[in-house]
Write a protein that holds these residues in place. Structure first.
Motif, PDB file in Angstrom:
ATOM      1  N   GLY A 168       0.785  -1.225   0.000  1.00 33.69           N
ATOM      2  CA  GLY A 168       0.000   0.000   0.000  1.00 33.69           C
ATOM      3  C   GLY A 168       0.811   1.267   0.000  1.00 33.69           C
ATOM      4  N   GLY A 169       2.137   1.137  -0.023  1.00 32.52           N
ATOM      5  CA  GLY A 169       2.991   2.321  -0.036  1.00 32.52           C
ATOM      6  C   GLY A 169       3.402   2.734   1.361  1.00 32.52           C
ATOM      7  N   GLY A 170       3.871   4.005   1.478  1.00 33.38           N
ATOM      8  CA  GLY A 170       4.351   4.467   2.771  1.00 33.38           C
ATOM      9  C   GLY A 170       5.661   3.819   3.160  1.00 33.38           C
ATOM     10  N   ASN A 171       6.604   3.783   2.213  1.00 29.67           N
ATOM     11  CA  ASN A 171       7.934   3.212   2.442  1.00 29.67           C
ATOM     12  C   ASN A 171       8.996   4.255   2.105  1.00 29.67           C
ATOM     13  N   GLY A 172      10.189   4.052   2.637  1.00 28.01           N
ATOM     14  CA  GLY A 172      11.264   4.987   2.340  1.00 28.01           C
ATOM     15  C   GLY A 172      12.610   4.303   2.235  1.00 28.01           C
ATOM     16  N   PHE A 173      13.549   5.001   1.597  1.00 24.17           N
ATOM     17  CA  PHE A 173      14.940   4.538   1.600  1.00 24.17           C
ATOM     18  C   PHE A 173      15.853   5.746   1.774  1.00 24.17           C
ATOM     19  N   VAL A 174      16.993   5.506   2.388  1.00 23.95           N
ATOM     20  CA  VAL A 174      17.976   6.556   2.646  1.00 23.95           C
ATOM     21  C   VAL A 174      19.098   6.418   1.626  1.00 23.95           C
ATOM     22  N   PHE A 175      19.558   7.555   1.108  1.00 25.66           N
ATOM     23  CA  PHE A 175      20.563   7.502   0.054  1.00 25.66           C
ATOM     24  C   PHE A 175      21.499   8.702   0.127  1.00 25.66           C
ATOM     25  N   ASP A 176      22.632   8.564  -0.537  1.00 25.99           N
ATOM     26  CA  ASP A 176      23.582   9.652  -0.729  1.00 25.99           C
ATOM     27  C   ASP A 176      23.822   9.736  -2.224  1.00 25.99           C
ATOM     28  N   LEU A 177      23.190  10.691  -2.875  1.00 22.96           N
ATOM     29  CA  LEU A 177      23.257  10.780  -4.333  1.00 22.96           C
ATOM     30  C   LEU A 177      24.653  11.128  -4.818  1.00 22.96           C
ATOM     31  N   ALA A 178      25.314  12.057  -4.140  1.00 21.29           N
ATOM     32  CA  ALA A 178      26.639  12.501  -4.572  1.00 21.29           C
ATOM     33  C   ALA A 178      27.630  11.343  -4.588  1.00 21.29           C
ATOM     34  N   ARG A 179      27.511  10.459  -3.623  1.00 20.07           N
ATOM     35  CA  ARG A 179      28.419   9.312  -3.523  1.00 20.07           C
ATOM     36  C   ARG A 179      27.861   8.071  -4.223  1.00 20.07           C
ATOM     37  N   ARG A 180      26.673   8.202  -4.797  1.00 25.34           N
ATOM     38  CA  ARG A 180      26.001   7.074  -5.447  1.00 25.34           C
ATOM     39  C   ARG A 180      25.909   5.889  -4.499  1.00 25.34           C
ATOM     40  N   GLN A 181      25.441   6.188  -3.281  1.00 26.00           N
ATOM     41  CA  GLN A 181      25.304   5.148  -2.267  1.00 26.00           C
ATOM     42  C   GLN A 181      23.836   4.984  -1.878  1.00 26.00           C
ATOM     43  N   LEU A 182      23.366   3.772  -1.982  1.00 25.13           N
ATOM     44  CA  LEU A 182      22.043   3.411  -1.494  1.00 25.13           C
ATOM     45  C   LEU A 182      22.251   2.861  -0.087  1.00 25.13           C
ATOM     46  N   LEU A 183      21.826   3.608   0.931  1.00 24.66           N
ATOM     47  CA  LEU A 183      22.148   3.271   2.310  1.00 24.66           C
ATOM     48  C   LEU A 183      21.147   2.322   2.946  1.00 24.66           C
ATOM     49  N   THR A 184      19.932   2.297   2.448  1.00 22.38           N
ATOM     50  CA  THR A 184      18.944   1.310   2.891  1.00 22.38           C
ATOM     51  C   THR A 184      18.077   0.952   1.688  1.00 22.38           C
ATOM     52  N   ASP A 185      17.309  -0.092   1.829  1.00 21.77           N
ATOM     53  CA  ASP A 185      16.317  -0.428   0.807  1.00 21.77           C
ATOM     54  C   ASP A 185      14.962   0.043   1.308  1.00 21.77           C
ATOM     55  N   TRP A 186      13.905  -0.236   0.554  1.00 26.76           N
ATOM     56  CA  TRP A 186      12.571   0.165   0.972  1.00 26.76           C
ATOM     57  C   TRP A 186      12.280  -0.335   2.378  1.00 26.76           C
ATOM     58  N   THR A 187      11.820   0.568   3.223  1.00 27.45           N
ATOM     59  CA  THR A 187      11.521   0.256   4.613  1.00 27.45           C
ATOM     60  C   THR A 187      10.208   0.926   4.992  1.00 27.45           C
ATOM     61  N   PRO A 188       9.263   0.209   5.610  1.00 26.96           N
ATOM     62  CA  PRO A 188       8.002   0.834   6.004  1.00 26.96           C
ATOM     63  C   PRO A 188       8.236   2.072   6.859  1.00 26.96           C
ATOM     64  N   MET A 189       7.441   3.102   6.665  1.00 23.63           N
ATOM     65  CA  MET A 189       7.633   4.350   7.405  1.00 23.63           C
ATOM     66  C   MET A 189       7.568   4.146   8.916  1.00 23.63           C
ATOM     67  N   GLU A 190       6.823   3.136   9.349  1.00 23.15           N
ATOM     68  CA  GLU A 190       6.735   2.852  10.781  1.00 23.15           C
ATOM     69  C   GLU A 190       8.057   2.378  11.359  1.00 23.15           C
ATOM     70  N   GLU A 191       8.957   1.880  10.514  1.00 18.27           N
ATOM     71  CA  GLU A 191      10.231   1.335  10.979  1.00 18.27           C
ATOM     72  C   GLU A 191      11.408   2.283  10.780  1.00 18.27           C
ATOM     73  N   ILE A 192      11.148   3.462  10.251  1.00 16.29           N
ATOM     74  CA  ILE A 192      12.214   4.441  10.064  1.00 16.29           C
ATOM     75  C   ILE A 192      12.400   5.183  11.381  1.00 16.29           C
ATOM     76  N   GLY A 193      13.575   5.048  11.962  1.00 16.10           N
ATOM     77  CA  GLY A 193      13.848   5.649  13.261  1.00 16.10           C
ATOM     78  C   GLY A 193      14.346   7.076  13.157  1.00 16.10           C
ATOM     79  N   PRO A 194      14.464   7.776  14.281  1.00 15.33           N
ATOM     80  CA  PRO A 194      14.799   9.198  14.280  1.00 15.33           C
ATOM     81  C   PRO A 194      16.233   9.536  13.893  1.00 15.33           C
ATOM     82  N   ASN A 195      17.100   8.552  13.838  1.00 14.72           N
ATOM     83  CA  ASN A 195      18.502   8.830  13.513  1.00 14.72           C
ATOM     84  C   ASN A 195      18.881   8.444  12.088  1.00 14.72           C
TER      85      ASN A 195
END
Length: 212
Positions: free
Chosen positions: A171-198
């Motif tokens: 149903g959506g509501g997922n996210g991933f963390v990335f660094d575009l300049a370094r071409r680094q994918l830091l996480t894969d799709w993760t439900p928004m409920e599991e994305i922590g504050p740090n």
């Protein structure tokens, strides 16, 4: 610079309304509100959004919690599917499979995946170039172009297997963390409920979320 790409959660399907104007469903809005209340996005963050209603509703909820504004860009919108208009779910899934399976070919008039990928990568690159050093950045967008962005950053081939429907919450509501300049994918799709504050401080999504 690390950034978070976040997709809108569940939407209200309405065959009588153009897809870009669909808003969040009650379930989707509740999820977005819970995410915003948890303070995962720090005060004063930079919030970029697609101009489509569902993405802007998500962005506005997050921005209100973070005491900031949203910057919307049409180029961050979902892949253009106007050639077919509304499709019943089963037929839509078949078309989405074709979209990812043949990225160089238009599926029944849909925007080609390679073109949508160039568009979203360019839009995100331009947006990040305007972000002050050290500012936390969040993009509120969509599943298909988000997947295309993720594939570009991670050096992965375009594939439906990379889509949030195969990896994240249904149903959506997922996210991933990335660094575009370094071409680094830091996480894969993760439900928004599991994305922590740090998430913006570490390559890993932070401690388990406390749902409110």
């Amino acid at each position: 610079m690390q950034a978070l790409y976040l997709t809108h959660p569940q939407v209200k399907l309405d065959a009588a309304v153009p897809v870009p104007l669909w808003g969040l469903s009650p379930e989707g809005r509740a999820r977005a509100e819970r995410f915003a209340r948890r303070g995962v996005v720090p005060k004063g963050s930079m919030i970029f959004s697609s101009r489509e209603t569902k993405a802007q509703e998500l962005a506005e909820l997050i921005a209100a919690s973070a005491d900031t504004l949203t910057l919307a860009d049409h180029a961050m919108g979902e892949n253009d599917r106007s050639a077919t208009g509304f499709l019943p779910p089963a037929l839509f899934e078949d078309m989405a499979d074709r979209f990812f399976a043949q990225p160089d070919i238009s599926a029944a008039g849909w925007e080609r995946a390679v073109d949508a990928q160039r568009r979203i990568v360019s839009a995100v690159t331009t947006a990040l170039a305007s972000v002050p050093e050290g500012a936390v950045t969040v993009f509120c967008g969509h599943g298909a172009v988000g997947t295309l962005l993720k594939c570009h950053i991670g050096g992965r081939r375009i594939s439906r297997e990379e889509d949030q429907s195969c990896i994240g919450a249904v149903g959506g509501g997922n996210g991933f963390v990335f660094d575009l300049a370094r071409r680094q994918l830091l996480t894969d799709w993760t439900p928004m409920e599991e994305i922590g504050p740090n998430w913006h401080e570490s390559p890993k999504l932070a401690e388990p979320a406390v749902l409110l």
